[in-house]
Structures are given as C-alpha cells and as structure tokens.
Enzyme design. Structure first.
Site, PDB file in Angstrom:
ATOM      1  N   CYS A  33       0.856  -1.183   0.000  1.00 15.92           N
ATOM      2  CA  CYS A  33       0.000   0.000   0.000  1.00 15.92           C
ATOM      3  C   CYS A  33       0.892   1.233   0.000  1.00 15.92           C
ATOM      4  O   CYS A  33       1.856   1.295   0.767  1.00 15.92           O
ATOM      5  CB  CYS A  33      -0.897  -0.004   1.249  1.00 15.92           C
TER       6      CYS A  33
ATOM      7  N   HIS B 218      -8.898  -3.781  -3.043  1.00 16.73           N
ATOM      8  CA  HIS B 218      -8.027  -3.013  -2.128  1.00 16.73           C
ATOM      9  C   HIS B 218      -8.421  -1.526  -2.154  1.00 16.73           C
ATOM     10  O   HIS B 218      -8.523  -0.880  -1.108  1.00 16.73           O
ATOM     11  CB  HIS B 218      -6.574  -3.219  -2.579  1.00 16.73           C
ATOM     12  N   GLU B 219      -8.674  -0.999  -3.370  1.00 15.11           N
ATOM     13  CA  GLU B 219      -8.988   0.433  -3.496  1.00 15.11           C
ATOM     14  C   GLU B 219     -10.393   0.750  -2.965  1.00 15.11           C
ATOM     15  O   GLU B 219     -10.595   1.794  -2.328  1.00 15.11           O
ATOM     16  CB  GLU B 219      -8.857   0.893  -4.964  1.00 15.11           C
TER      17      GLU B 219
ATOM     18  N   HIS C 153     -10.236   1.142   0.614  1.00 18.51           N
ATOM     19  CA  HIS C 153      -9.798   2.489   1.022  1.00 18.51           C
ATOM     20  C   HIS C 153     -10.998   3.436   1.124  1.00 18.51           C
ATOM     21  O   HIS C 153     -11.073   4.265   2.031  1.00 18.51           O
ATOM     22  CB  HIS C 153      -8.812   3.069  -0.002  1.00 18.51           C
TER      23      HIS C 153
HETATM   24  O1  K1U Z   1      -3.770   1.592  -2.896  1.00 14.52           O
HETATM   25  C1  K1U Z   1      -2.562   1.622  -2.867  1.00 14.52           C
HETATM   26  O2  K1U Z   1      -1.973   1.914  -1.850  1.00 14.52           O
HETATM   27  C2  K1U Z   1      -1.771   1.244  -4.088  1.00 14.52           C
HETATM   28  C3  K1U Z   1      -1.289  -0.191  -4.058  1.00 14.52           C
HETATM   29  C4  K1U Z   1      -2.322  -1.052  -4.738  1.00 14.52           C
HETATM   30  C5  K1U Z   1      -2.228  -2.525  -4.524  1.00 14.52           C
HETATM   31  C6  K1U Z   1      -1.043  -3.211  -4.467  1.00 14.52           C
HETATM   32  C7  K1U Z   1      -1.014  -4.575  -4.302  1.00 14.52           C
HETATM   33  C8  K1U Z   1      -2.173  -5.257  -4.196  1.00 14.52           C
HETATM   34  C9  K1U Z   1      -3.360  -4.584  -4.237  1.00 14.52           C
HETATM   35  C10 K1U Z   1      -3.395  -3.220  -4.410  1.00 14.52           C
HETATM   36  C11 K1U Z   1       0.043  -0.250  -4.793  1.00 14.52           C
HETATM   37  O3  K1U Z   1       0.115   0.048  -5.933  1.00 14.52           O
HETATM   38  S1  K1U Z   1       1.429  -0.744  -3.889  1.00 14.52           S
HETATM   39  C12 K1U Z   1       2.726  -0.774  -5.111  1.00 14.52           C
HETATM   40  C13 K1U Z   1       2.656  -1.928  -6.029  1.00 14.52           C
HETATM   41  O4  K1U Z   1       1.927  -2.861  -5.804  1.00 14.52           O
HETATM   42  C14 K1U Z   1       3.478  -1.931  -7.263  1.00 14.52           C
HETATM   43  C15 K1U Z   1       4.424  -0.986  -7.496  1.00 14.52           C
HETATM   44  C16 K1U Z   1       5.167  -1.028  -8.659  1.00 14.52           C
HETATM   45  C17 K1U Z   1       4.971  -2.004  -9.581  1.00 14.52           C
HETATM   46  C18 K1U Z   1       4.036  -2.980  -9.358  1.00 14.52           C
HETATM   47  C19 K1U Z   1       3.284  -2.943  -8.186  1.00 14.52           C
HETATM   48 ZN    ZN Z   2      -3.544   1.026  -0.392  1.00 19.36          ZN
END
Ligand code: K1U
Ligand code: ZN
Length: 173
Positions: free
Chosen positions: A95, A137-138, A141
């Site tokens: 996250c 996940h979103e 939030h």
């Molecule tokens: O909502 C957030 O904080 C964003 C989060 C979304 C997410 C990640 C993993 C599983 C479900 C939802 C992110 O994007 S964390 C970063 C990440 O996952 C990533 C970064 C760079 C390349 C690939 C993935």
């Molecule tokens: Zn998140």
C-alpha cells in the site's frame, strides 16, 4: 497535472468512509488526472482519493504489467461490487500509504464492479487476477479499510509502530 502528497498510515483521514460523488465536475476530472500521475510516479497500480486527503468515492488503477503493453489508466467513480466469486485468491499486498510493508490477503478471485466514468456514463466490468485484487483493495480504502486490517493484530501493531516511526523521521527532515 500535478503530483499530490500521499498520506501515510496512521491518519484519521484513511479510516473515514468516503462520501459518494454527486456530479462529475472539472474539479473531479483534475483530481483523477492528478491521482493517476501520482500513482504512476510512486510507482503503484492503484490509488484511492482518501490517500491524497480527499474523502470522495473515486479510485484510479492500472494493473497492466506486461512489458511493452499499452497502459490502461482507469478512473472509477462510486464503484460498487455487485458480484464476488466463491473462489478466492491470496496476494501479497502492499500500500502506498504503508510503504515497504507487505502481507498476504485472501479475497474473492473475481468481482463484478459497476461505476460511473469521467464522462458520467455507467460502466460494468468483471475483474480477475491482479485487477480484482487491486479494485477490492482500493474500494476498501473508500470504506476506510486498509490491507493491514486483514492481518493478525500483532503484525498490524508492528507495522503501525514502524509507520509512526517513519512519519516522525520524515517530519524531522
Ligand atoms: O492503494 C494503494 O496503496 C496502491 C497499491 C495497490 C495494490 C497493491 C497490491 C495489491 C493490491 C493493491 C500499490 O500500488 S502498492 C505498489 C505496487 O503494488 C506496485 C508498485 C510497482 C509495480 C508494481 C506494483
Ligand atoms: Zn492502499
């Protein structure tokens, strides 16, 4: 477009359920553009409005991972999960509001979501794979829920302590 500051847990604004969007205004489109730029810059695959301090039901995501594949930036206004599969999948989630911390979360493997797009048009899609994980996940939030809420209390406390320390260190510089 502009980069927005991403709030770091713990922050009361990340725990508050968001308000439905009533009208798709120019201000909302600008927010969505800024959120996409902030997400790509982070980098991340999703971002929800409360993470940039706005308590509105808007999220952005782009889970295209294949090298050379065209990006698919999506903005979902007032998203609602209308169907979830019985089959589940577990993904090690991260996250942007909880940097460098990860945990396994089990969720429905497929979900159907309805939402309004930036033109004000109704949309519906069934997501699977990383898209399904990310959209859930979103939407969490938007309901004031973080992925660490699915972890064991001790692990959640450990992560929260680390984030308090990180915020203290960042405030010092
Ligand atoms: O909502 C957030 O904080 C964003 C989060 C979304 C997410 C990640 C993993 C599983 C479900 C939802 C992110 O994007 S964390 C970063 C990440 O996952 C990533 C970064 C760079 C390349 C690939 C993935
Ligand atoms: Zn998140």
């Amino acid at each position: 477009m502009a980069l927005r500051e991403i709030l770091i847990h713990p922050d009361p604004r990340l725990k508050k359920p968001c308000t439905p969007v009533e009208d798709v205004t120019a201000e909302l489109r600008k927010l969505a553009d800024d959120m996409l730029e902030t997400m790509y810059d982070a980098p991340g695959i999703g971002l929800a409005a409360p993470q940039v301090g706005v308590s509105s039901r808007l999220l952005v995501m782009d889970c295209v991972k294949e090298e050379g594949a065209p990006p698919r930036p999506m903005a979902l206004i007032n998203p609602v999960i209308t169907w979830s599969s019985d089959e589940t999948s577990t993904y090690e989630e991260g996250c942007l509001s909880i940097p460098d911390q990860y945990g396994d979360v089990e969720r429905p493997a497929e979900v159907t979501v309805t939402w309004t797009d930036l033109d004000g048009a109704p949309q519906e899609e069934t997501f699977s794979g990383l898209w399904a994980t990310c959209v859930q996940h979103e939407i969490d939030h938007l309901d004031g829920k973080l992925f660490i809420d699915y972890l064991k209390p001790l692990r959640r406390q450990m992560i929260t302590r680390k984030m308090v320390k990180l915020k203290r260190e960042r405030a010092r510089v």
